[in-house]
Write a protein that holds these residues in place. Structure first.
Motif, mmCIF file in Angstrom:
data_model
loop_
_atom_site.group_PDB
_atom_site.id
_atom_site.type_symbol
_atom_site.label_atom_id
_atom_site.label_comp_id
_atom_site.label_asym_id
_atom_site.label_seq_id
_atom_site.Cartn_x
_atom_site.Cartn_y
_atom_site.Cartn_z
ATOM 1 N N HIS A 188 0.806 -1.208 0.000
ATOM 2 C CA HIS A 188 0.000 0.000 0.000
ATOM 3 C C HIS A 188 0.833 1.250 0.000
ATOM 4 C CE1 HIS A 188 -4.121 -1.820 1.151
ATOM 5 N NE2 HIS A 188 -3.582 -2.326 0.063
ATOM 6 N N LYS A 231 -1.417 2.337 -7.821
ATOM 7 C CA LYS A 231 -0.521 1.555 -6.978
ATOM 8 C C LYS A 231 0.643 1.020 -7.793
ATOM 9 C CE LYS A 231 -2.796 1.548 -3.066
ATOM 10 N NZ LYS A 231 -3.102 2.989 -3.226
ATOM 11 N N GLU A 248 3.800 3.367 -1.446
ATOM 12 C CA GLU A 248 4.373 3.297 -2.790
ATOM 13 C C GLU A 248 5.859 3.032 -2.738
ATOM 14 O OE1 GLU A 248 2.463 2.538 -4.867
ATOM 15 O OE2 GLU A 248 0.716 3.228 -3.762
ATOM 16 N N THR A 283 -6.372 -0.881 -6.755
ATOM 17 C CA THR A 283 -5.008 -0.888 -7.291
ATOM 18 C C THR A 283 -4.657 0.356 -8.094
ATOM 19 O OG1 THR A 283 -5.674 -1.999 -9.315
ATOM 20 C CG2 THR A 283 -5.033 -3.409 -7.480
#
Ligand SMILES: *[C@@H]1O[C@H](CO)[C@@H](O)[C@H](O)[C@H]1NC(C)=O
Length: 854
Positions: free
Chosen positions: A202, A255, A204, A252
């Motif tokens: 989660h 992400k 980055e 997502t």
């Protein structure tokens, strides 16, 4: 659906337990000793080990737009790939290896000091992005180095990838991939995730950890820097959430995606292919789910599968962006103290400071400001120099050599001196694995080592970083085999081979190439003389000058001239290359010998005549001037003027090294070769009738005759300064050179006279087009000798020098500004850049021309 892939335990094992091979201190630069060679001086070993650490990591994969690897065989490699996700077509046009087909409007290093930092700009107009890729190495300071001993390896660096939208009116979406691959079968590499329930990172920020021989344990972080308002990329990512079926991808969007795969170690360079096939798989299932007419927005669907196979040795990390973006990659070896690891803000500051330091250093290396140049041309010269540095690569793997094939005319009958059994059928074989640290002529067309180009590269690199030029020179010298031969094109390993047509992959141990490495040796000796007052031989009292073994390896300027600062080190270096270079010289004399008495030729010296082996009817590839017109048919009685001149220059270089090392007998012998060559140039190659130097061959009646074609070949005795400045022959040469109806143009000297029947004919590679490195040679000869020494032609030489210099500089700069590229050659009638581009090899010598450093 997504597989959890917590590799924490594996990585903890890798990093923590320490039962794995940790940093082995073995240096790859083992010295190879031949029986008659003394072991290298201890100061040389220390200096070389420090250089190894300073040069361990770099952008040594110049064949791709941006990649990092250590200067170690079978280690790890990393690279960047990207494509546009405006629509599904972008996926068919991935950007990875440098290629003209990508139609980029230029990609060049704005800064690159070869050691610690660089900044490259890539104009991807089709995707509406200007990409900037930069890197910064952090090297241990003097204090730490002392604590760590001499076998230091490891190192740390940060790299930054930023994208700026070129035209804000046009939408811009890009997906980027950073991959890391283990080339070694024994190393380890794992992905370390934040522990999230669904296994998707989660944050980055992503981490990889691993261990490989020569580097030890290391960690790789991929992070998105925070700006004042938080993550600067987030806003752009929100746009992705507005696409079709976005709600299906809610978790997502924006992400980071990833994949880990196990590849055969010889396939790890195929990062692009692996990524594309992964995306392909995901696309296939997306297609099944939604149908062709109802596909989700491409930025949502073209993602890696977020899976890691067991025992993966290849990892790709994907980030998709809308609008401007930035992300960073950090590499830290376990030897780097935590407190010294780079952060994004540290990287920003470090790059800024390095830029400033570079500008100052650049002026001291290539004084242009003081020559009256303004900002723009200085920037041009800086970019050329940086791009040459950014073209330096480390290559390793097997080459292909054919040890028995030769044309009949290549091996004269009864030539007992050659230990060679000729076969007329090809018999190519893979060699042992070898490594080469080298600059490259062109990152798109010729991303590998070329012998004949290298001397020019080293002239330029050495002007900026003397010690780097010696590192590269040493790497080439290491390739000289026991016969004294070195292949002219170094195509090592499958990746390198994938860029070369099959018919050019094989090297032949009878074939030579212009011995330009001697230029690097000569320039080193010249710099040494200028610096330490080396007159002829090293003064015995110089030996008192103790080499400091605690150099600050983090200071690129210090590291660039240690071999100039310490005469002891300089002497050890020359001593270390002397014997292989001598065997190389003798190989030339033995295998490329030309015939004199066989054809009743009269010459002052019986032995000095030369002929390139490996020619065909239309080509003498070995001469480097491939299709330059020569005698109509190959003949054992041919004599080649350019090779004769190169051998004169080689003899004179050998004489200089021998003198510097106090090898008086050798020096005398080399001097006698040189004198013989100078005398025979006139006896064998001067045509009174044509008033020019020419090749020679033998006709049907076994009569020797001259083969005269006005162009670069006929200039060679002048280019290599073998013609005395008061020789009347010099007058005719200067006339030919400066006549606009022959070789002279407003853009530089043409390779072939426009009056020659073959001008512009056939492949037209060396039949007219202007080559910058040849103009660099001509300018060097004028500057050093003909315009400098008093004589009947001095004034004329001076005039030619001034206008030639300004013509070449003006045209190459104009074309760079017009097209974004330096070119392989320039059109002989309108000066336009043509053929390979970017050609950041010898064309960049134009920066030396500006600085008048020859
Ligand atoms: C993108 O970056 C450029 C250059 O820094 C800047 O001029 C532009 O405003 C930025 N665009 C956005 C949307 O922030």
């Amino acid at each position: 659906m997504r597989k959890a892939l917590i590799l924490r335990s594996v990585v903890a094992f890798l990093i923590g337990v320490g039962s794995l091979p940790s940093s082995t201190c073995q240096t790859y630069d083992e010295f190879e000793l031949t029986p008659d060679q003394a072991p290298p001086a201890p100061e040389l070993v220390t200096a070389r080990n420090q250089a190894d650490s300073s040069l361990l990591w770099g952008t040594y994969r110049p064949q791709i737009y941006f990649g990092m690897r250590p200067r170690l065989p079978e280690s790890i490699l990393m690279g960047l790939m990207w494509f546009g996700v405006q629509d599904y077509r972008g996926y068919a046009k991935p950007r990875h290896e440098c290629s003209d087909q990508d139609r980029l409007e230029g990609y060049s290093w704005k800064y690159h000091d070869g050691r610690t930092f660089g900044i490259q700009e890539i104009r991807d107009v089709e995707n509406n992005y200007l990409l900037e890729t930069s890197f910064l190495k952090t090297l241990p300071g003097k204090e730490e180095l002392l604590g760590q001993g001499t076998g230091l390896k490891g190192g740390s660096w940060g790299a930054r990838i930023s994208g700026t939208v070129l035209d804000p009116q046009i939408p811009a979406q890009l997906t980027t991939f950073w991959y890391t691959a283990l080339e070694s079968a024994t190393g380890l590499l794992g992905l370390e995730n934040e522990e999230e329930e669904d296994g998707i990172p989660h944050s980055e920020s992503i981490k990889l950890a691993g261990s490989v021989s020569g580097l030890g344990d290391f960690e790789i972080r991929i992070e998105e820097p925070l700006s004042e308002s938080g993550n600067s990329n987030v806003e752009g990512n929100q746009h992705l959430g507005e696409g079709r079926h976005a709600s299906d991808f809610q978790d997502t969007i924006g992400k980071t995606h990833f994949v880990g795969r196990k590849l055969r170690t010889d396939q790890t360079w195929r990062g692009k292919d692996v990524i594309i096939s992964e995306i392909n798989e995901v696309l296939r299932s997306t297609l099944e789910r939604y149908g062709q007419e109802n596909m989700p927005a491409p930025g949502l669907a073209m993602t890696l599968p977020d899976e890691v196979a067991s025992a993966s040795n290849f990892y790709a990390i994907q980030k998709t962006f809308t609008g401007n973006f930035t992300f960073d990659i950090f590499f830290d070896s376990s030897t780097t103290p935590r407190a010294e690891r780079l952060s994004s803000s540290g990287l920003t500051q470090g790059l800024k400071a390095s830029r400033k330091a570079f500008d100052e250093r650049f002026e001291s290396a290539l004084p242009l400001h003081s020559r009256g140049y303004t900002e723009k041309p200085i920037e041009f010269a800086r970019e050329l120099t940086s791009s040459l540095m950014g073209g330096i690569g480390f290559f390793s793997g097997q080459g292909i050599v054919d040890r028995s094939f030769a044309h009949e005319y290549d091996v004269p009958v009864g030539s007992g001196e050659l230990d060679f059994e000729r076969k007329s059928e090809p018999d190519p074989r893979l060699t042992e694995s070898e490594s080469l640290f080298t600059a490259t002529p062109s990152r798109s067309m010729f991303p590998r080592g070329f012998y004949w180009d290298e001397g020019f590269h080293l002239a330029h690199i050495g002007a900026f970083d003397n010690d780097m030029s010696l590192e590269i020179l040493e790497s080439w010298i290491r390739l000289i085999d026991e016969d004294g031969w070195v292949g002219r094109e170094q195509i090592l390993g499958e990746e390198a081979r994938s860029r070369v047509p099959k018919e050019f992959q094989t090297q032949y141990p009878l074939y030579a190439n212009p011995p330009t490495l001697i230029m690097a040796v000569t320039s080193f000796i010249e710099r040494l003389k200028a610096k330490s007052g080396l007159s002829d031989a090293f003064d015995a009292s110089d030996q008192q000058h103790i080499f400091s073994d605690s150099a600050d390896i983090s200071d690129p300027q210090v590291m660039s001239q240690r071999f100039l600062e310490s005469p002891a080190l300089a002497q050890s270096f020359l001593r270390s290359i002397y014997s292989p270079l001598k065997s190389h010289y003798q190989w030339f004399r033995r295998t490329q010998r030309g015939e004199i008495k066989e054809w009743d030729r009269h010459a002052a010296s019986r032995g000095e005549a030369y002929r390139w082996r490996g020619r065909t009817k239309d080509h003498v590839l070995t001469s480097g001037l491939d299709d330059y017109p020569r005698a109509e048919v190959p003949h054992t009685g041919e004599l080649h003027l350019d090779l004769m001149s190169w051998m004169g220059s080689f003899a004179s270089t050998m004489q200089k090294i021998a003198s510097a090392l106090g090898e008086e007998d050798d020096a005398e012998e080399f001097q006698s070769h040189y004198d013989g060559i100078v005398a025979n140039l006139d006896d064998l190659h001067w045509s009174e009738e044509n008033q020019m130097y020419c090749d020679a061959s033998v006709d049907k009646d076994d009569q020797s005759y001259h083969v005269c074609r006005k162009g670069y070949i006929s200039l060679f005795p002048f280019l290599l300064e073998l013609v005395p400045s008061d020789s009347p022959r010099l007058g005719s040469i200067l006339d030919l050179l400066s006549d606009p109806n022959e070789l002279w143009s407003d853009y530089g000297i043409r390779s072939l006279s426009i009056k020659e029947p073959l001008f512009g004919q056939g492949e037209n590679y060396w039949r007219g087009p202007i080559w910058v490195q040849m103009n660099y040679m001509a300018l060097g000869a004028l500057h050093r000798k003909y315009a400098a020494q008093p004589g009947p032609y001095q004034a004329k030489a001076r005039k030619i020098y001034d206008s030639l210099r300004s013509n070449v500089v003006r045209n190459v700069q104009k074309e760079y500004e017009r097209t974004g590229f330096t070119w392989e050659q320039y059109n002989p009638t309108d000066g336009r850049g043509q053929r390979s581009h970017p050609f950041t090899g010898w064309t960049s010598t134009v920066a030396l021309i500006m600085a008048e450093m020859y």
